[in-house]
Design an enzyme around this catalytic site. Structure first.
Site, mmCIF file in Angstrom:
data_model
loop_
_atom_site.group_PDB
_atom_site.id
_atom_site.type_symbol
_atom_site.label_atom_id
_atom_site.label_comp_id
_atom_site.label_asym_id
_atom_site.label_seq_id
_atom_site.Cartn_x
_atom_site.Cartn_y
_atom_site.Cartn_z
ATOM 1 C CE LYS A 11 0.700 1.590 4.390
ATOM 2 N NZ LYS A 11 1.616 2.563 4.686
ATOM 3 C CG ASP A 139 -0.628 -0.034 8.352
ATOM 4 O OD1 ASP A 139 -1.430 0.854 8.725
ATOM 5 O OD2 ASP A 139 0.543 0.209 8.003
HETATM 6 O O1 C5P Z 1 0.257 -1.422 15.116
HETATM 7 P P1 C5P Z 1 1.678 -1.700 14.774
HETATM 8 O O2 C5P Z 1 2.266 -2.790 15.626
HETATM 9 O O3 C5P Z 1 1.901 -1.948 13.327
HETATM 10 O O4 C5P Z 1 2.465 -0.385 15.115
HETATM 11 C C1 C5P Z 1 3.870 -0.348 15.235
HETATM 12 C C2 C5P Z 1 4.257 0.803 16.139
HETATM 13 O O5 C5P Z 1 3.961 2.045 15.499
HETATM 14 C C3 C5P Z 1 3.515 0.847 17.447
HETATM 15 O O6 C5P Z 1 4.180 0.125 18.420
HETATM 16 C C4 C5P Z 1 3.491 2.312 17.775
HETATM 17 O O7 C5P Z 1 4.708 2.644 18.388
HETATM 18 C C5 C5P Z 1 3.458 2.986 16.427
HETATM 19 N N1 C5P Z 1 2.109 3.421 16.044
HETATM 20 C C6 C5P Z 1 1.564 4.555 16.615
HETATM 21 N N2 C5P Z 1 0.302 4.948 16.255
HETATM 22 C C7 C5P Z 1 -0.393 4.256 15.341
HETATM 23 C C8 C5P Z 1 0.133 3.107 14.735
HETATM 24 C C9 C5P Z 1 1.404 2.712 15.114
HETATM 25 O O8 C5P Z 1 2.191 5.205 17.449
HETATM 26 N N3 C5P Z 1 -1.618 4.675 15.010
#
Ligand code: C5P
Length: 290
Positions: A11, A139
């Protein structure tokens, strides 16, 4: 043994806005997401008989255990559905650069969840699949749906949008990777000087106007990533006819959108000389989850 072959699409972020920091540590976001033709290929096989989860990839440095997001997706699928795992084998060919802002890992996890739902005939709804997906990563719910969509909340609330006007996309990943967590950690909400015009982009998408979409593309995270290379790639894409150029997700990949295939091809050929991870692709419709 039941098998399915899946394409896990990358994406790009047409926009990425950070609206604030949440109590749970995540950031409140508004992002217009778009699937593209660059994809990983997955061969998924169930009932291999040994009850194990085995992941094979073409990248020797990728873990094949619980640290691999595709492995996690299998574990969580069986955990949530209560079905017995009779053994799963995943053969994963990575074409999407890793840690590049293109949701490659999230898309692999999304494809695995959807593939297992078919092979195990679980009949989970899209909402149920997204519910499992959001436990794997912010995501993943978007990657399950794909196409053109507005993602809000921490990225897991998905509202499909009309399809983005057709265009060619040139992607360039600079020769370094970025950790999503680290990029978000560096965000200071009070220091955000500019926000994307998300509503304006949605209107431009509805009007099918590529120039109006392209000139509004904006990613708030870009101002928190210190890299001259990113700015240089953007300038080069624009000079070679891109209608807009911006960093995707938490970076560092930069993409440009082109209305003319010939200009996109010329830009791709030139940039590939300096950056080995350069790709020419097109935008894609939403996933077919029937
Ligand atoms: O959700 P995911 O594990 O992919 O996110 C990775 C990191 O990115 C999270 O641990 C967080 O630190 C950051 N993040 C964030 N806000 C979001 C999505 C991700 O701070 N909306």
């Amino acid at each position: 043994m039941p098998k399915i072959s899946l394409n896990a699409k990358a994406k790009i972020n047409i926009t990425l806005d950070v609206l604030g920091k949440r109590a749970d540590g995540y950031h409140e976001l508004a992002m217009i997401m778009q699937s593209i033709g660059l994809c990983d290929q997955i061969l998924l096989e169930t009932s291999t008989g040994d009850g194990l989860i085995r992941v094979f990839t073409n990248l020797p440095y990728l873990p094949s255990d619980r640290r691999n997001i595709a492995y996690k997706a299998v574990e969580l699928f069986f955990d949530k559905t209560g079905i017995r795992n009779e053994g799963v084998r995943i053969d994963l060919i990575k074409n999407i650069p890793v840690a590049a802002g293109l949701a490659g890992g999230s898309s692999d996890a999304a494809a695995v969840l959807c593939g297992l739902n078919r092979l195990c005939q679980t009949g989970l709804s899209v909402e149920e699949l997204k519910g499992i997906g959001q436990e794997i990563g912010s995501d993943v719910p978007y990657c399950i749906v794909g196409g053109t969509a507005l993602a809000t909340g921490r990225g897991e609330i998905i509202k499909p949008l009309p399809p983005m006007p057709k265009c060619f996309v040139v992607l360039v990943k600079p020769p370094f990777s970025l950790s999503t967590a680290k990029v978000y950690q560096s965000v200071v909400c009070e220091k955000i000087k500019m926000h994307p015009d998300t509503d304006g982009v949605i209107k431009a998408i509805g009007d099918s106007s590529l120039p109006d979409v392209a000139r509004r593309m904006y990613n708030v995270l870009e101002s928190f990533v210190e890299s001259r290379t990113i700015g240089e790639i953007k300038t080069r894409l624009l000079n070679m006819g891109a209608e807009g150029a911006v960093m995707s997700g938490s970076g560092p990949t930069v993409f440009g959108v082109f209305s003319k295939q010939s200009a996109a091809e010329a830009a791709y050929k030139k940039l590939r000389r300096n950056f080995k991870d350069t790709f020419l692709t097109e935008i894609c419709d939403a996933n077919d989850l029937k």
